[in-house]
Design a protein around this motif. Structure first.
Motif, short mmCIF file in Angstrom:
data_model
loop_
_atom_site.label_atom_id
_atom_site.label_comp_id
_atom_site.label_asym_id
_atom_site.label_seq_id
_atom_site.Cartn_x
_atom_site.Cartn_y
_atom_site.Cartn_z
N GLU A 1 -7.46 -1.99 1.10
CA GLU A 1 -6.24 -2.33 1.56
C GLU A 1 -6.29 -1.70 2.74
N SER B 1 -7.15 1.03 -2.47
CA SER B 1 -6.47 1.68 -1.39
C SER B 1 -7.58 1.47 -0.12
N LEU C 1 0.98 -1.13 -0.07
CA LEU C 1 0.18 -0.21 -0.02
C LEU C 1 0.83 1.20 0.03
#
Length: 167
Positions: free
Chosen positions: A105, A102, A33
């Motif tokens: 994650e 994102s 990430l």
């Protein structure tokens, strides 16, 4: 007798190796990430968190060593492989990263930090009956996990609002 005043070494070894598997997967997820967010505010905010997650994994290994718990390397490998496989999920995009990636994650990272904190809390309770466990160190690890959770949650909410808001 307090439920955490003694431990079964076989079960404790399984428990700690399970947490090592999760720590390995969580560290890989955090690094991925951070790399994908490099150069952005999110990437900058994640830098210190990722460094701490790496330190936390090392702390777990040190605690396992202090307790005489053997590391099952194949289990850590499973965590690494599981994290890589988790990236193969559909995300609404075929060849490039989805804006939703994102958010998902960050949610996975938040869950990992919560699991890590639960592990530290369990060890903290065991410390009352096991002089090999340093209660102060575990308190510090718990506090750090709470700070990590707060940073991750702030960014999860921010990214979810940016990605999912219809404007």
């Amino acid at each position: 007798m307090h439920p955490f005043t003694s431990s079964r070494p076989d079960l404790l070894a399984i428990y700690l190796n399970d947490h090592l598997t999760g720590a390995t997967a969580g560290l890989e997820r955090a690094r991925h990430l951070q790399r994908t967010a490099e150069g952005s505010e999110l990437g900058t905010a994640l830098g210190p968190v990722v460094a701490e997650i790496a330190e936390d994994r090392e702390s777990l290994l040190e605690i396992m060593r202090d307790l005489g718990v053997p590391v099952r390397r194949y289990r850590a490998g499973v965590g690494w492989a599981a994290e890589k496989a988790g990236r193969l999920k559909g995300n609404g995009r075929l060849l490039r990263r989805s804006p939703l990636s994102s958010v998902l994650e960050l949610e996975a990272l938040r869950l990992g930090v919560e699991g890590k904190a639960a592990g530290w809390q369990t060890l903290r309770r065991l410390a009352a009956g096991d002089p090999r466990l340093d209660a102060r160190r575990l308190d510090d690890l718990l506090e750090r996990a709470r700070r990590q959770r707060d940073v991750i949650e702030e960014w999860r909410i921010r990214r979810a609002g940016q990605v999912l808001r219809q404007e």
